[in-house]
Design a protein around this motif. Structure first.
Motif, PDB file in Angstrom:
ATOM      1  N   GLN A   1       0.821  -1.207   0.000  1.00 24.47           N
ATOM      2  CA  GLN A   1       0.000   0.000   0.000  1.00 24.47           C
ATOM      3  C   GLN A   1       0.856   1.258   0.000  1.00 24.47           C
ATOM      4  OE1 GLN A   1      -3.844  -0.137   0.567  1.00 24.47           O
ATOM      5  NE2 GLN A   1      -3.117  -1.915  -0.578  1.00 24.47           N
ATOM      6  N   GLY A   2       0.368   2.269  -0.735  1.00 24.99           N
ATOM      7  CA  GLY A   2       1.053   3.552  -0.734  1.00 24.99           C
ATOM      8  C   GLY A   2       1.229   4.080  -2.144  1.00 24.99           C
ATOM      9  N   PRO A   3       1.533   5.380  -2.297  1.00 25.43           N
ATOM     10  CA  PRO A   3       1.626   5.993  -3.623  1.00 25.43           C
ATOM     11  C   PRO A   3       2.733   5.422  -4.506  1.00 25.43           C
ATOM     12  CG  PRO A   3       2.387   7.505  -1.917  1.00 25.43           C
ATOM     13  CD  PRO A   3       1.740   6.363  -1.212  1.00 25.43           C
ATOM     14  N   LYS A   4       3.747   4.786  -3.888  1.00 27.54           N
ATOM     15  CA  LYS A   4       4.838   4.208  -4.691  1.00 27.54           C
ATOM     16  C   LYS A   4       4.753   2.686  -4.779  1.00 27.54           C
ATOM     17  CE  LYS A   4       7.886   8.130  -3.743  1.00 27.54           C
ATOM     18  NZ  LYS A   4       9.151   8.582  -3.143  1.00 27.54           N
ATOM     19  N   ALA A   5       3.625   2.120  -4.341  1.00 25.21           N
ATOM     20  CA  ALA A   5       3.443   0.664  -4.425  1.00 25.21           C
ATOM     21  C   ALA A   5       3.549   0.173  -5.867  1.00 25.21           C
ATOM     22  CB  ALA A   5       2.093   0.273  -3.831  1.00 25.21           C
ATOM     23  N   VAL A   6       2.951   0.914  -6.779  1.00 21.45           N
ATOM     24  CA  VAL A   6       2.968   0.501  -8.187  1.00 21.45           C
ATOM     25  C   VAL A   6       4.396   0.470  -8.731  1.00 21.45           C
ATOM     26  CG1 VAL A   6       2.489   2.871  -8.996  1.00 21.45           C
ATOM     27  CG2 VAL A   6       1.971   0.914 -10.477  1.00 21.45           C
ATOM     28  N   ASP A   7       5.233   1.433  -8.346  1.00 20.51           N
ATOM     29  CA  ASP A   7       6.616   1.470  -8.840  1.00 20.51           C
ATOM     30  C   ASP A   7       7.391   0.239  -8.386  1.00 20.51           C
ATOM     31  OD1 ASP A   7       6.110   4.032  -9.920  1.00 20.51           O
ATOM     32  OD2 ASP A   7       6.574   4.974  -8.007  1.00 20.51           O
ATOM     33  N   ALA A   8       7.201  -0.127  -7.121  1.00 19.39           N
ATOM     34  CA  ALA A   8       7.913  -1.284  -6.586  1.00 19.39           C
ATOM     35  C   ALA A   8       7.412  -2.586  -7.177  1.00 19.39           C
ATOM     36  CB  ALA A   8       7.757  -1.313  -5.063  1.00 19.39           C
ATOM     37  N   PHE A   9       6.101  -2.732  -7.282  1.00 19.48           N
ATOM     38  CA  PHE A   9       5.511  -4.014  -7.680  1.00 19.48           C
ATOM     39  C   PHE A   9       5.718  -4.303  -9.162  1.00 19.48           C
ATOM     40  CE2 PHE A   9       1.380  -6.728  -7.295  1.00 19.48           C
ATOM     41  CZ  PHE A   9       2.138  -7.874  -7.167  1.00 19.48           C
ATOM     42  N   LYS A  10       5.648  -3.281 -10.011  1.00 17.97           N
ATOM     43  CA  LYS A  10       5.749  -3.542 -11.452  1.00 17.97           C
ATOM     44  C   LYS A  10       7.162  -3.981 -11.857  1.00 17.97           C
ATOM     45  CE  LYS A  10       6.572   1.231 -13.059  1.00 17.97           C
ATOM     46  NZ  LYS A  10       5.987   2.382 -13.784  1.00 17.97           N
ATOM     47  N   ARG A  11       8.164  -3.697 -11.028  1.00 16.51           N
ATOM     48  CA  ARG A  11       9.505  -4.214 -11.318  1.00 16.51           C
ATOM     49  C   ARG A  11       9.531  -5.730 -11.207  1.00 16.51           C
ATOM     50  NH1 ARG A  11      11.429  -0.532  -7.237  1.00 16.51           N
ATOM     51  NH2 ARG A  11      11.430   1.537  -8.195  1.00 16.51           N
ATOM     52  N   LEU A  12       8.785  -6.255 -10.262  1.00 12.76           N
ATOM     53  CA  LEU A  12       8.745  -7.704 -10.051  1.00 12.76           C
ATOM     54  C   LEU A  12       7.729  -8.394 -10.954  1.00 12.76           C
ATOM     55  CD1 LEU A  12       8.766  -7.929  -6.137  1.00 12.76           C
ATOM     56  CD2 LEU A  12      10.704  -8.070  -7.685  1.00 12.76           C
ATOM     57  N   VAL A  13       6.589  -7.724 -11.133  1.00 12.71           N
ATOM     58  CA  VAL A  13       5.480  -8.338 -11.880  1.00 12.71           C
ATOM     59  C   VAL A  13       4.969  -7.318 -12.905  1.00 12.71           C
ATOM     60  CG1 VAL A  13       3.257  -9.530 -11.699  1.00 12.71           C
ATOM     61  CG2 VAL A  13       4.881  -9.655  -9.800  1.00 12.71           C
ATOM     62  N   PRO A  14       5.602  -7.258 -14.071  1.00 12.80           N
ATOM     63  CA  PRO A  14       5.162  -6.305 -15.098  1.00 12.80           C
ATOM     64  C   PRO A  14       3.708  -6.561 -15.481  1.00 12.80           C
ATOM     65  CG  PRO A  14       7.310  -7.218 -15.663  1.00 12.80           C
ATOM     66  CD  PRO A  14       6.803  -8.018 -14.500  1.00 12.80           C
ATOM     67  N   GLY A  15       2.967  -5.484 -15.641  1.00 10.83           N
ATOM     68  CA  GLY A  15       1.554  -5.596 -15.994  1.00 10.83           C
ATOM     69  C   GLY A  15       0.623  -5.184 -14.867  1.00 10.83           C
ATOM     70  N   VAL A  16       1.106  -5.244 -13.629  1.00  8.84           N
ATOM     71  CA  VAL A  16       0.225  -4.877 -12.510  1.00  8.84           C
ATOM     72  C   VAL A  16      -0.153  -3.395 -12.548  1.00  8.84           C
ATOM     73  CG1 VAL A  16       0.971  -6.727 -10.953  1.00  8.84           C
ATOM     74  CG2 VAL A  16       2.171  -4.526 -10.916  1.00  8.84           C
ATOM     75  N   GLU A  17       0.671  -2.602 -13.220  1.00  9.75           N
ATOM     76  CA  GLU A  17       0.389  -1.164 -13.297  1.00  9.75           C
ATOM     77  C   GLU A  17      -0.869  -0.879 -14.132  1.00  9.75           C
ATOM     78  OE1 GLU A  17       3.006  -2.084 -16.844  1.00  9.75           O
ATOM     79  OE2 GLU A  17       2.921  -2.693 -14.728  1.00  9.75           O
ATOM     80  N   LYS A  18      -1.302  -1.855 -14.950  1.00  6.66           N
ATOM     81  CA  LYS A  18      -2.489  -1.660 -15.798  1.00  6.66           C
ATOM     82  C   LYS A  18      -3.794  -1.837 -15.031  1.00  6.66           C
ATOM     83  CE  LYS A  18       0.061  -3.201 -19.862  1.00  6.66           C
ATOM     84  NZ  LYS A  18       0.279  -4.320 -20.804  1.00  6.66           N
ATOM     85  N   LEU A  19      -3.746  -2.478 -13.888  1.00  4.97           N
ATOM     86  CA  LEU A  19      -4.951  -2.610 -13.076  1.00  4.97           C
ATOM     87  C   LEU A  19      -5.383  -1.242 -12.554  1.00  4.97           C
ATOM     88  CD1 LEU A  19      -4.072  -5.742 -10.876  1.00  4.97           C
ATOM     89  CD2 LEU A  19      -5.652  -5.681 -12.822  1.00  4.97           C
ATOM     90  N   VAL A  20      -6.683  -1.065 -12.385  1.00  5.95           N
ATOM     91  CA  VAL A  20      -7.206   0.141 -11.749  1.00  5.95           C
ATOM     92  C   VAL A  20      -7.943  -0.280 -10.482  1.00  5.95           C
ATOM     93  CG1 VAL A  20      -7.361   1.455 -13.892  1.00  5.95           C
ATOM     94  CG2 VAL A  20      -9.335   0.103 -13.132  1.00  5.95           C
ATOM     95  N   PHE A  21      -8.330   0.699  -9.678  1.00  4.74           N
ATOM     96  CA  PHE A  21      -8.973   0.438  -8.390  1.00  4.74           C
ATOM     97  C   PHE A  21     -10.162  -0.512  -8.555  1.00  4.74           C
ATOM     98  CE2 PHE A  21     -11.964   2.056  -4.975  1.00  4.74           C
ATOM     99  CZ  PHE A  21     -11.293   1.451  -3.925  1.00  4.74           C
ATOM    100  N   MET A  22     -10.215  -1.517  -7.685  1.00  2.20           N
ATOM    101  CA  MET A  22     -11.275  -2.520  -7.631  1.00  2.20           C
ATOM    102  C   MET A  22     -11.349  -3.378  -8.896  1.00  2.20           C
ATOM    103  SD  MET A  22     -12.487  -2.357  -4.566  1.00  2.20           S
ATOM    104  CE  MET A  22     -14.183  -2.862  -4.310  1.00  2.20           C
ATOM    105  N   THR A  23     -10.164  -3.710  -9.431  1.00  2.90           N
ATOM    106  CA  THR A  23     -10.072  -4.744 -10.470  1.00  2.90           C
ATOM    107  C   THR A  23      -9.001  -5.743 -10.049  1.00  2.90           C
ATOM    108  OG1 THR A  23      -8.383  -3.624 -11.825  1.00  2.90           O
ATOM    109  CG2 THR A  23     -10.693  -3.085 -12.279  1.00  2.90           C
ATOM    110  N   GLY A  24      -9.064  -6.930 -10.636  1.00  2.00           N
ATOM    111  CA  GLY A  24      -8.116  -7.984 -10.277  1.00  2.00           C
ATOM    112  C   GLY A  24      -7.771  -8.860 -11.458  1.00  2.00           C
ATOM    113  N   GLU A  25      -6.609  -9.530 -11.340  1.00  2.99           N
ATOM    114  CA  GLU A  25      -6.133 -10.400 -12.414  1.00  2.99           C
ATOM    115  C   GLU A  25      -5.092 -11.354 -11.834  1.00  2.99           C
ATOM    116  OE1 GLU A  25      -3.854  -9.713 -16.648  1.00  2.99           O
ATOM    117  OE2 GLU A  25      -5.237  -8.135 -15.988  1.00  2.99           O
ATOM    118  N   SER A  26      -4.880 -12.467 -12.525  1.00  7.21           N
ATOM    119  CA  SER A  26      -3.839 -13.413 -12.117  1.00  7.21           C
ATOM    120  C   SER A  26      -2.556 -13.145 -12.891  1.00  7.21           C
ATOM    121  CB  SER A  26      -4.304 -14.851 -12.363  1.00  7.21           C
ATOM    122  OG  SER A  26      -5.363 -15.159 -11.476  1.00  7.21           O
ATOM    123  N   PHE A  27      -1.415 -13.302 -12.217  1.00 11.97           N
ATOM    124  CA  PHE A  27      -0.100 -13.090 -12.811  1.00 11.97           C
ATOM    125  C   PHE A  27       0.813 -14.241 -12.421  1.00 11.97           C
ATOM    126  CE2 PHE A  27      -1.968  -8.914 -12.332  1.00 11.97           C
ATOM    127  CZ  PHE A  27      -1.606  -8.228 -13.488  1.00 11.97           C
TER     128      PHE A  27
END
Length: 377
Positions: free
Chosen positions: A153-179
């Motif tokens: 959680q936090g404003p920089k969560a997307v920056d950290a997570f997309k390095r490990l799992v590319p594509g998570v940055e495309k999700l928007v609030f209250m959506t989900g997907e498997s990676f």
């Protein structure tokens, strides 16, 4: 409390990592979980608001509902629109009693092949039994105790997570997907319990520690305990089950009418049909009186006001009780949630919280206390 769990407490897959990181372990929902790390609650709270915090929420329950009838069946238990929930979309819902009160609050994701449901840790055994008994003949109810759950959680969560799992940055609030990650599957939703942008990540327990370490290796991320999780959610105006909502509160009393979509409220074949519907819909329509309401309170003095504190009007009459309260680290003022008589629920109403016999002035205020910053695209 000692850093090791007592025999009665369950351990999450991250227990050894919490100890290694200096987590101060406490009992919570039947588990041994970190209330804070050496940096302390205030620092952890502020870091989550400014960068990214990693939370172990593996005590939560994770269920799958499978079968063609799953959505229709689940609508007999919750007043949310499940049938109309699009693939990859997430929704907040309430599990109801026949009296129109709240058994639990939960999150539901339509994954296409199933409904993925996350329930509160302290309620999961009751929830599972209720769901199985009520709709187990109409769909397959699969408990997933082998899965861990992390929140980033936090404003920089997307920056950290997309390095490990590319594509998570495309999700928007209250959506989900498997990676895919390291040979395993993550189920990721862009949601959380802090009011900030971020993710909740379901991962097999065998991979949980590796994923947590990979996330903590990112420069934006620090571990965050239960203490800051509570202060963050309160500033965001989010209910804690067992404090702010329970089997004595209705959705209207709890100011949760927004979680009941129009298709379940009025006309049409899908209106009502959930436990306690007559009372719940009657309160929404104004035909059934609502004696009390959940409100936000801001302190006018720097005195923290805790749960179970009595609230009085200017004449000294009891008009309500605090259900959650603390000094908000971001807003830097005492904030609280409370149930008060409907006549005292309007924003701007002055009330006194009785703290150790002293009247502490507070004012009814809109929530959230800190603006929510969800990523909506």
């Amino acid at each position: 409390m000692s850093a090791t769990a007592t025999p009665e407490l369950l351990l999450t897959p991250l227990h050894a990592l919490h100890l290694e990181l200096g987590g101060r372990m406490v009992p919570f929902a039947g588990y041994s979980l970190p209330v804070q790390y050496p940096a302390g609650l205030i620092a952890e709270h502020k870091h989550t608001r400014e960068a990214a915090g990693l939370f172990d929420i593996s005590h939560m329950g994770q269920l799958r509902l499978e079968g063609a009838d799953a959505a229709t069946a689940f609508e007999t238990l919750v007043p949310a629109d499940i049938v109309g929930l699009g693939r990859g979309k997430q929704r907040y819902g309430l599990l109801m009693t026949e009296e129109g009160t709240i058994v639990d609050d939960l999150m539901i994701v339509n994954r296409g092949d199933d409904l993925f449901v996350i329930v509160n840790g302290a309620c999961k055994a009751v929830d599972l039994a209720l769901i199985e008994k009520s709709i187990g003949s109409r769909c397959k109810v699969i408990n997933m105790p082998e899965r861990a759950l992390l929140a980033l959680q936090g404003p920089k969560a997307v920056d950290a997570f997309k390095r490990l799992v590319p594509g998570v940055e495309k999700l928007v609030f209250m959506t989900g997907e498997s990676f895919a990650w390291e040979g395993g599957e993550l189920h990721v939703t862009r949601s959380g319990y802090t009011g900030e942008d971020g993710y909740e990540i379901s991962v097999d327990g065998s991979q949980a520690e590796a994923l947590a370490r990979a996330l903590l290796a990112q420069p934006e991320v620090k571990p965050i305990g239960l203490g800051a999780r509570n202060s963050l959610r309160l500033e965001a105006g989010l209910c804690l089950y067992g404090n702010d909502i329970d089997t004595t509160t209705t959705p209207t009393e709890a100011a949760l009418n927004w979680s009941i979509q129009k298709v379940r409220r009025t006309g049409g074949e899908r209106a009502g049909g959930f436990p306690g519907a007559d009372k719940v819909l009657g309160q929404i329509d104004g035909k059934v009186p609502v004696a009390r309401k959940r409100v936000g309170l801001v302190g006018l003095e720097r005195v923290p006001v805790r749960e179970h504190t009595e609230l009085q009007d200017a004449a000294g009459r009891k008009v309500g009780e605090v259900t959650s309260g603390l000094l908000g680290p971001t807003i830097d003022k005492p904030v609280a949630m409370a149930y008060v008589d409907a006549a005292h629920a309007a924003a701007g109403t002055r009330l006194n919280a009785m703290v150790r016999g002293k009247a502490v002035p507070m004012e009814v205020a809109p929530m959230p206390f800190v603006p929510q910053r969800y990523y909506r695209g």
